[in-house]
Scaffold this active site. Structure first.
Site, short mmCIF file in Angstrom:
data_model
loop_
_atom_site.label_atom_id
_atom_site.label_comp_id
_atom_site.label_asym_id
_atom_site.label_seq_id
_atom_site.Cartn_x
_atom_site.Cartn_y
_atom_site.Cartn_z
CE LYS A 187 10.10 -17.84 -10.31
NZ LYS A 187 10.70 -18.89 -11.14
CG ASN A 197 15.82 -15.22 -21.94
OD1 ASN A 197 16.58 -15.40 -22.88
ND2 ASN A 197 16.09 -15.67 -20.74
CE LYS A 253 20.42 -20.02 -9.03
NZ LYS A 253 19.74 -18.70 -9.16
CB SER A 257 21.13 -20.36 -12.53
OG SER A 257 20.52 -19.24 -13.10
CB THR A 312 15.18 -21.04 -20.38
OG1 THR A 312 15.71 -20.38 -19.22
CG2 THR A 312 13.82 -21.61 -20.05
CE LYS A 366 11.72 -24.74 -13.17
NZ LYS A 366 11.72 -23.34 -13.67
N1 GLU Z 1 13.46 -18.01 -13.39
C1 GLU Z 1 14.02 -19.19 -13.95
C2 GLU Z 1 13.14 -20.38 -13.66
O1 GLU Z 1 11.98 -20.25 -13.37
C3 GLU Z 1 15.46 -19.38 -13.57
C4 GLU Z 1 15.73 -19.59 -12.13
C5 GLU Z 1 17.22 -19.59 -11.80
O2 GLU Z 1 18.02 -19.53 -12.70
O3 GLU Z 1 17.52 -19.64 -10.60
O4 GLU Z 1 13.57 -21.50 -13.77
#
Ligand code: GLU
Length: 423
Positions: free
Chosen positions: A103, A218, A67, A352, A187, A91
């Site tokens: 990513k 954001n 993810k 998410s 976030t 994370k």
């Molecule tokens: N890009 C965000 C992060 O770095 C969200 C990632 C997601 O929702 O999968 O945490």
């Protein structure tokens, strides 16, 4: 190996010293499971075909499908994508989601593209990486300079490739296309819950409540608004156009209007009706006297070059990797508490996850339900990280890595390690 990836792996090594995780598990986490580089070609509005470099990395999927977001940025590169996927792995483990980390990125300045070019580029990304992504394999989301509209195009492209609507392939979508309520500001909201949960522990309960926010995208705009509504004085804010500072406090709503009208928050100074608003550069803003500094822009912002000048007592990382590992050592020596990215900004990926769950069960939640489910996760895990840090006498970052590593290691070890096979 690049500095950024080295820095990330050194965080892992540091954490490993406080666990009994076997070497074979650590070895598995030293490099990514899968990375794909692709060239994406798109017909531009002027008829020319242009090619862009793009990547997707699935760092580790022991705990579940990978993810993580997709960023569109002119400086995006292979090492950065791998590092960001590494951070996503930890994370997701820190907030105990059934996910691994991934990513993706395209090396492009999206500001230079028309809307039609942007749509073609987004759809072409899905074509290039269609074999890698999927609702049970790898689930992208927004990241720097990507948004709900782009996620909607990508979900639509994937759905037409597989031949049926497949909203669970991507999160952060527009609400009518299966997005989750509460995802947009998740976030910042997650960070806000973490901050409030630890307020007394980190010594901010009786402070003057002066906050500085770097970045007004954001996450930055939303945290500035939440802090302001909660009685904090947001004394400085920045974006790529520069920084504005008013020690008596800025108004986030007016900052949003100024950014819309002038293209940067620095426009706030022009619209201030004679009020003295200072415009300054990044490092001057970092050196402001304040209680809380929230980097909510890009990685590598606080480094050995400027860490010594930071006067904030607490840094809460809403961006990924804004503090380098060299800066971490200086901040620790100076007594600055850092609430690390893999905890502070994990609210985004948590909502998410909620979006993916809602897509899969076809049953949607109210915004209150989303927040009601987000809050206990952020409180529980921030409490766990804090207690671990206290117990072992380590920083919050190292404690977050210890927590994440132990969870990932447990999953890897559940398949058996040397001890099991050769007792
Ligand atoms: N890009 C965000 C992060 O770095 C969200 C990632 C997601 O929702 O999968 O945490």
């Amino acid at each position: 190996m690049s500095d950024i990836l080295n820095g990330a792996l050194s965080q892992l090594k540091k954490a490993a010293r406080h666990t009994n995780v076997p070497d074979e598990v650590l070895e598995a986490l030293n490099f990514p499971k899968e990375v794909l580089t692709a060239r994406i070609s798109v017909r531009m509005d002027n008829g020319l075909r242009r090619s862009f470099e793009a990547w997707r990395c699935r760092y580790d999927d022991t705990r579940g499908p990978t993810k993580g977001g997709i960023r569109f940025h002119p400086d995006a590169n292979f090492e950065e994508v791998v590092t960001l996927a590494f951070w996503m792995t930890f994370k997701c483990a820190v907030v105990n989601l059934p996910y691994g980390g991934g990513k993706g990125a395209i090396r492009v300045d999206p500001g230079q593209l028309s809307r039609r070019e942007l749509e073609r580029l987004s759809r072409a990304y899905v074509h290039a990486f269609a074999s890698m992504i999927g609702p049970d394999r790898d689930i992208p989301a927004p990241d720097v300079y990507t948004n709900a509209m782009i996620m909607g195009w990508m979900a639509d492209e994937y759905s037409s490739l597989v031949g049926y609507p497949c909203p669970a392939v991507i999160t952060g979508k527009p609400i009518p296309l299966g997005g989750s309520l509460g995802r947009e500001d998740a976030t910042a909201r997650g960070g806000f819950y973490v901050l409030n949960n630890l307020l007394a522990e980190i010594g901010l309960e009786d402070c003057q409540r002066r906050a500085v926010v770097q970045g007004f995208g954001n996450a930055g705009a939303a945290i500035a608004t939440m802090l302001h509504q909660d009685g904090w004085k947001v004394i400085a804010v920045s974006d790529t156009g520069g920084c504005v500072n008013d020690d008596s406090g800025l108004d986030p709503q007016k900052l949003k209007e100024a950014k819309k009208k002038h293209g940067s928050v620095t426009g706030y100074a022009k619209d201030a009706n004679g009020k003295k608003i200072k415009v300054m550069q990044r490092d001057e803003m970092f050196a402001l006297d304040c209680d809380l500094l929230v980097p909510a822009a890009m990685e590598d912002q606080i480094s050995t070059d400027n860490a010594d000048r930071i006067k904030a007592s607490v840094i809460m990382e809403l961006a990924n990797g804004p503090v380098t590992s060299g800066a971490d050592d200086i901040l620790e020596k100076n007594g600055v508490i850092v609430i690390p990215d893999i905890l502070a900004n994990a609210g985004g990926v948590t909502v998410s996850y909620f979006e993916w769950v809602q897509n899969r069960q076809g049953f949607y939640w109210t915004e209150e339900e989303v927040q009601h489910k987000l809050r206990p996760i952020m409180e529980r895990e921030s409490g766990a990280v804090w207690r671990l840090a206290q117990k072992k006498g380590i920083t919050l970052r190292t404690a977050a890595y210890v927590l994440g590593l132990e969870r990932i290691a447990e999953a890897i070890q559940a398949h058996g390690t040397q001890n099991y096979f050769c007792p």
